[in-house]
Design an enzyme around this catalytic site. Structure first.
Site, PDB file in Angstrom:
ATOM      1  N   ASP A 176       4.281  -5.467   3.491  1.00 54.92           N
ATOM      2  CA  ASP A 176       3.912  -4.382   4.397  1.00 54.92           C
ATOM      3  C   ASP A 176       4.890  -4.379   5.562  1.00 54.92           C
ATOM      4  O   ASP A 176       5.696  -5.304   5.692  1.00 54.92           O
ATOM      5  CB  ASP A 176       2.470  -4.598   4.897  1.00 54.92           C
ATOM      6  CG  ASP A 176       1.795  -3.312   5.360  1.00 54.92           C
ATOM      7  OD1 ASP A 176       2.502  -2.319   5.630  1.00 54.92           O
ATOM      8  OD2 ASP A 176       0.556  -3.310   5.473  1.00 54.92           O
ATOM      9  N   HIS A 193       3.466   4.422  12.676  1.00 55.75           N
ATOM     10  CA  HIS A 193       2.511   5.542  12.706  1.00 55.75           C
ATOM     11  C   HIS A 193       3.039   6.766  13.444  1.00 55.75           C
ATOM     12  O   HIS A 193       2.265   7.589  13.925  1.00 55.75           O
ATOM     13  CB  HIS A 193       1.142   5.126  13.256  1.00 55.75           C
ATOM     14  CG  HIS A 193       0.371   4.299  12.269  1.00 55.75           C
ATOM     15  ND1 HIS A 193      -0.962   4.021  12.410  1.00 55.75           N
ATOM     16  CD2 HIS A 193       0.748   3.689  11.129  1.00 55.75           C
ATOM     17  CE1 HIS A 193      -1.361   3.274  11.392  1.00 55.75           C
ATOM     18  NE2 HIS A 193      -0.330   3.056  10.605  1.00 55.75           N
ATOM     19  N   GLU A 230      -5.258   1.663   2.372  1.00 61.99           N
ATOM     20  CA  GLU A 230      -5.084   0.527   3.278  1.00 61.99           C
ATOM     21  C   GLU A 230      -5.308   0.961   4.706  1.00 61.99           C
ATOM     22  O   GLU A 230      -5.920   0.258   5.502  1.00 61.99           O
ATOM     23  CB  GLU A 230      -3.668  -0.062   3.120  1.00 61.99           C
ATOM     24  CG  GLU A 230      -3.448  -1.397   3.834  1.00 61.99           C
ATOM     25  CD  GLU A 230      -2.920  -1.291   5.256  1.00 61.99           C
ATOM     26  OE1 GLU A 230      -2.803  -2.324   5.937  1.00 61.99           O
ATOM     27  OE2 GLU A 230      -2.632  -0.174   5.740  1.00 61.99           O
ATOM     28  N   GLU A 231      -4.817   2.156   5.041  1.00 61.44           N
ATOM     29  CA  GLU A 231      -4.828   2.620   6.442  1.00 61.44           C
ATOM     30  C   GLU A 231      -6.237   2.895   6.952  1.00 61.44           C
ATOM     31  O   GLU A 231      -6.441   3.076   8.139  1.00 61.44           O
ATOM     32  CB  GLU A 231      -3.982   3.890   6.584  1.00 61.44           C
ATOM     33  CG  GLU A 231      -2.495   3.699   6.284  1.00 61.44           C
ATOM     34  CD  GLU A 231      -1.772   2.891   7.355  1.00 61.44           C
ATOM     35  OE1 GLU A 231      -2.405   2.502   8.343  1.00 61.44           O
ATOM     36  OE2 GLU A 231      -0.565   2.636   7.176  1.00 61.44           O
ATOM     37  N   ASP A 259       5.847   2.927   6.779  1.00 59.68           N
ATOM     38  CA  ASP A 259       4.603   2.172   6.628  1.00 59.68           C
ATOM     39  C   ASP A 259       3.776   2.917   5.579  1.00 59.68           C
ATOM     40  O   ASP A 259       3.111   3.890   5.894  1.00 59.68           O
ATOM     41  CB  ASP A 259       3.878   2.106   7.972  1.00 59.68           C
ATOM     42  CG  ASP A 259       2.497   1.495   7.872  1.00 59.68           C
ATOM     43  OD1 ASP A 259       2.143   0.971   6.800  1.00 59.68           O
ATOM     44  OD2 ASP A 259       1.761   1.551   8.875  1.00 59.68           O
ATOM     45  N   HIS A 274       0.842  -1.204   0.000  1.00 57.91           N
ATOM     46  CA  HIS A 274       0.000   0.000   0.000  1.00 57.91           C
ATOM     47  C   HIS A 274       0.870   1.243   0.000  1.00 57.91           C
ATOM     48  O   HIS A 274       1.932   1.297   0.617  1.00 57.91           O
ATOM     49  CB  HIS A 274      -1.002  -0.010   1.152  1.00 57.91           C
ATOM     50  CG  HIS A 274      -0.442   0.211   2.528  1.00 57.91           C
ATOM     51  ND1 HIS A 274      -0.281   1.460   3.063  1.00 57.91           N
ATOM     52  CD2 HIS A 274      -0.040  -0.652   3.482  1.00 57.91           C
ATOM     53  CE1 HIS A 274       0.194   1.349   4.294  1.00 57.91           C
ATOM     54  NE2 HIS A 274       0.357   0.085   4.573  1.00 57.91           N
TER      55      HIS A 274
END
Lengths: 351, 338, 348
Positions: free
Chosen positions: B215, B301, B192-193, B162, B60
């Site tokens: 990922d 994140h 995706e998130e 990420d 992603h």
């Protein structure tokens, strides 16, 4: 084969979500003789196909009972060879303390679930239930050997043989939903001596306990006119209001509510009455926590039903039910199937 | 790898607004694939044609961010989260909008820092009033962390590792792989998130024989970390399970055997919370056997996500080996019960 | 008035029959095709074969209750269908089941409550539906287990061009689509009135799967929280502020293309509009946009105060402005004013 014997075999076989093949083989061996074709889809669902007597344009009925069970998965090997683990599916950590487990590493290993001993914990801590991250699996081997035999991702289940109790009751692990699988067998056997126009797809589904995943793809592949999930439901208990439970030994619980096609729900009740099969009603105000949740919203929408066997102590190793409920549920489904024809199926999209 | 990762990491591309990352990826791949196209969800497809097994590999390209929902009279921007944004991490960050406008995240006066929520925060883009703010940023614009890639030994620190680290691995694999019969659909997925949305529609479109996601994953090697056996620098992780998928045992096993054979270090990953694109892919249509190659990543994140270069290079090796191997789907996924 | 009729009718998720009936009566004569599916979604199509195939969706269902048990006294036990704040339930009139048996939602009178109880919200476990009967037997003669229970409110005009009523979420959407469908656009239009939105967006995915449109537009009723004691930044939408364009919600991120479509059309036609400032809760747009290989989907809503309660408020200017906007948008689509990718696009 005797249903109780079959139930014992499948309950004792391992089949944690995502890794159902072992129990799948046992199931296949017993069910294949009552159907015309067996196949396994890419996700692992086993489809037992029984052809109907209709000449053409036969209705298609899906019966789904999930064969997976909840279990434990190793996340980390700690110093000393103790194994940390997570739950596959919903597990109450308080119910697994002091249980024996079978761990499937490079070899099948015996172990127990341990926790910090009570005399090392203070009063306050003892008042609280254990959390999953506080527990470990102990397989009584030195760390070096553990590291050779076990890796993160290995699975364990609680060791439990089926226990026969008073009357027709049994207790075992994984009755959720191996009892449903026993219903499929009962139903297929029953269908041997009935005329049915519809094609039957009895499916032992995978990965229900981690989010009704198997039923979604199985339904997509089969494209049934009617899909019925066979699962378990909570039996009566002191302290739980009547309207939240069903009664053990009083026949299948038939669910009503938005997850259920109104005509399928009604027809199940009608059949139960006609064949004097005991039944109870259960109301779920939204999507149910069963394969029926996934079946209903597959492709352009599937007319869905849900029948459940009342059971106590769900998601523990001593799930308890009455064998008679399995038999009655199987009979009900067989008679339901026998009554389905093209016309009744077409009526399902007429509102 | 560093140059590629730097470009990708610093690019702007929150969920739903991935075009800028997409362009970088297109420029990288144009010369080595047969087709490149996008779809309405925002996915970018890069296709290597073939006659063999049809493999979908998803990485992603979206990152988390914040979306402007209101502009105050004095020019401060109120916002909501796009994906899993932690207010404590956001506090004091520099943010950037697609047109290059930057701002800093400020906080209302708070008696108790434990009560910090996104509603108490705002972005200050230096505007004197609403009018000036509105000339630079519209309601609905999304900001992401504004951060350069940093190097720490053999490790990289930056935002959006990420999953730009996964994008970089997939790009490198496509560039470096040798000839194969397999038909490879590299999908740089969108959204995706916010719930594996791009991979859901992409896998439906492609209906592949086999699915793979690349990922990042969490690690258990930092102080008081979650209990898991994945460390930074010990090789790519082969996923067993997370909250979105139980990887197909056969795919997991194929990856393990391949890593053993090629002498690629690897780790096995059981991630208790969190999901990845394979979660959507494996449930597409009547099911797609799927697996995941994960790149260990610390501080996921945050704008200080850290990955290890060797893990990425080894992930490229493992992915390349997997994609070029001859795959006979009938042999790999027979009815095991018969 | 159709909006009044639609909002006063009962249609708790899973029991949308009455709404289907009204809409069939209203729209069948304008449609080339009318059909339902196994879930109860209702479809009207016209312009079959024209170039862009557009699906318009609004959900028929409303939040409510369902009968789950009987007390010996004849009081009914109920569970919530969809998300309702328990605190709005007490002391409201309801109707139960197919025969619309009237009842009230009762709780222990405040005099009988202990001082500690009085401060607490009264949750669904302490609420009963009272039909006025004296025994379980009598109750069972009137209603069945599994009967749906709908809050009951007459829709009335109030204030400056407002309506007070229930179920504006999403009968106002149903109303708008019905009005739109009576007109003709140079498009292949399928209007879908979906079921079971309030219990997890369960109808719209199946509907979009069957229709498989090139593009979809969802029309919703959304929360207007512009009330005293809240900050302007936290107002999800403002009553009277015009149609609310969603940028993002829990299920959906609006593509820039559809946001631009709404905004440019509104500006061209001089229609007031606002952006929905909240990004929480999901809508049918989420499910539809995720169906098949992805369907380009737009979402516009009518602001509604006190949503999911039996006394909510919409502004009729907002309703009319949303209708104008939707007409404008459909005309723009018909004129090819938005690129609807049929399959895939080359990267720009």
């Amino acid at each position: 084969m005797d249903i109780k014997r079959f139930l014992k075999d499948i309950c004792e076989a391992p089949g944690v979500s995502g890794y159902e093949n072992h129990v799948g083989k046992v199931i296949k061996a017993a069910l294949c003789q009552y159907c015309d074709e067996v196949r396994q889809d890419k996700m692992g669902n086993i489809v037992f196909y029984k052809k109907g007597n209709g000449i053409s344009d036969r209705p298609r009925i899906l019966l789904a009972a999930h064969m997976d069970e909840i279990g434990l998965m190793v996340t980390k090997i700690e110093e000393g060879g103790f194994l940390r683990f997570t739950a596959v599916g919903g597990i109450d950590p308080r119910t697994i303390v002091g249980q024996e487990v079978i761990l499937y590493g490079k070899e099948t290993l015996a172990g127990v679930i341990g926790a910090k001993p009570p005399h090392l914990t203070d009063e306050e801590e003892r008042g609280k239930g254990h959390k999953l991250e506080d527990l470990h699996i102990d397989i009584c081997l030195p760390e070096e050997r553990v590291r050779k035999l076990v890796a993160p991702g290995d699975l364990a289940i609680i060791r439990r043989e089926l226990i026969e109790l008073a009357g027709n009751s049994v207790a075992a692990k994984a009755l959720d939903d191996r009892a449903g699988i026993a219903v499929l067998l009962t139903c297929l056997k029953e269908l041997e001596r009935l005329q049915h126009t519809a094609d039957v797809y009895a499916v032992a589904t995978v990965q229900e306990e981690v989010g009704v995943r198997g039923a979604a793809v199985a339904t997509y592949g089969i494209v049934p006119d009617i899909g019925i999930a066979v699962d378990v439901t909570h039996g009566e208990m002191p302290g739980v209001p009547d309207h939240e439970v069903s009664y053990i030994g009083k026949g299948p619980a038939l669910t009503l509510g938005p997850n259920i096609h109104p005509k399928v729900g009604k027809e199940l009740v009608r059949i139960a009455k006609e064949y004097r099969i005991p039944y109870q009603l259960e109301v779920t105000p939204g999507a149910t926590g069963t394969d029926a949740r996934a079946i209903q919203v597959t492709r352009g929408g599937i007319a869905t039903g849900l029948v459940s066997i009342p059971l106590r102590y769900m998601h523990t190793s001593v799930e308890l039910l009455d064998m008679d409920d399995i038999k009655q549920t199987g009979r009900l489904l067989a008679q339901f199937i026998a009554a389905v024809d093209r016309e009744s199926v077409e009526g399902l999209s007429c509102y | 790898m560093k140059q590629l990762l730097k470009k990708l990491s610093e690019a702007y591309g929150p969920s739903g607004r991935e075009e800028q990352v997409g362009r970088i990826i297109r420029d990288e791949l144009e010369s080595c694939v047969d087709e490149i196209y996008t779809d309405s969800t925002g996915n970018l497809y890069a296709v290597k044609k073939g006659t063999g097994a049809k493999i979908m590999v998803a990485a992603h390209m979206d990152e988390i961010g914040v979306i402007v929902t209101f502009i105050e009279e004095k020019g401060f921007l109120r916002f909501s989260n796009v994906g899993g944004v932690n207010p404590y991490v956001l506090l004091g960050q520099r943010m950037i909008f697609p047109n290059g406008t930057i701002g800093t995240v400020g906080m209302e006066k708070l008696e108790d820092i434990k009560k910090l929520t996104l509603e108490k925060l705002y972005i200050d883009i230096g505007a004197k009033d609403k009018e000036e703010a509105a000339s630079k940023v519209k309601i609905g614009d999304v900001a992401t962390y504004y951060r350069e890639l940093g190097e720490a030994g053999n490790r990289f620190i930056g935002k959006a590792m990420d999953n730009r680290a996964g994008c970089a691995v997939l790009i490198k694999a496509l560039q470096e792989m040798s000839k194969t019969d397999n038909e490879i659909y590299a999908v740089f997925t969108a959204q995706e998130e916010v719930g594996l949305r791009g991979s859901r529609t992409a896998s439906y479109r492609l209906n592949p024989d086999l699915g793979l996601a690349v990922d990042v994953t969490l690690v258990g090697d930092t102080p008081e970390a979650p209990t898991m056996d994945v460390s930074l620098g010990k090789g790519p992780a082969i996923k067993v399970k997370d909250a979105s998928v139980i990887c197909h045992p056969k795919v997991k096993e194929m990856l393990e055997k391949l890593a053993d054979k090629e002498n690629i270090p690897y780790q096995l990953e059981v991630l208790v919370a969190g999901g990845t694109d394979a979660g959507a892919i494996h449930l597409s249509r009547d099911g797609v056997p799927s697996g995941v190659i994960s790149i260990p990543c610390r501080y996921v994140h945050t704008p200080g996500e850290m990955v290890d270069q060797d893990d990425m290079l080894n992930a490229v090796r493992l992915l390349t080996a997997f994609l070029v191997q001859p795959l006979n789907m009938q042999e790999i996924f027979p009815c095991y019960l018969s | 008035m159709l909006l009044k009729r639609l909002t006063e009718a009962y249609g708790v998720s899973g029991d949308e029959g009455d709404i289907r009936h009204i809409l069939k009566e209203e729209l069948s004569s304008s449609a080339e095709e009318v059909y339902t599916d196994a879930l109860g979604n209702l479809f009207f199509r016209k312009g079959k074969g024209r170039s862009a195939k557009v699906m318009l969706a609004a959900h028929m269902d409303e939040v409510g209750l369902i009968v789950v048990g009987f007390e010996k006294s004849g009081l009914l036990r109920a569970h919530k269908v969809g998300s309702i704040d328990d605190r709005v339930l007490v002391s409201k009139p309801v109707v139960v089941g197919k025969n619309k048996v009237p009842g009230v939602i009762g709780a222990k009178a405040v005099h009988l409550q202990k001082p500690s109880e009085r401060k607490k919200a009264i949750d669904i476990d302490n609420l009963y539906i009272d039909l006025g009967v004296r025994s379980q037997d009598e109750a069972e003669k009137l209603v069945n287990l599994g009967d749906y229970v709908a809050l009951s409110t007459k829709t009335r005009e109030a204030g400056e061009n407002c309506l007070i009523g229930k179920a504006f979420d999403d009968r106002v959407g149903c109303f708008l689509l019905a009005e739109l469908f009576k007109e003709d656009f140079a498009l292949d239009v399928t209007v879908v009135f979906t079921v079971q939105e309030e219990i997890g967006l369960r109808g719209s995915g199946a509907a979009a799967y069957s229709v498989h449109p090139d593009m979809a537009i969802v029309v919703e009723g959304t929360s207007a929280s512009d009330v005293v004691g809240t900050k302007e930044a936290a107002h999800a939408t403002t009553l009277g502020g015009g149609p609310a364009i969603t940028l993002m919600d829990a299920s959906y991120i609006a593509p820039q293309k559809t946001i631009d479509l709404f905004v440019q059309t509104a500006e061209k036609l001089g229609i007031p509009y606002q952006f929905r400032r909240s990004t929480t809760s999901g809508t049918d747009a989420g499910k539809i946009s995720q169906t098949h290989s992805g369907i380009l989907t737009g979402l516009v809503s009518v602001p509604c105060r006190y949503i999911h309660s039996p006394a909510s408020i919409v502004n009729l200017d907002d309703v009319q402005n949303t209708l104008r906007l939707l007409k404008g948008v459909l005309n723009v689509i018909a004129e090819g004013g938005i690129s609807i990718e049929a399959a895939t696009e080359k990267v720009k």
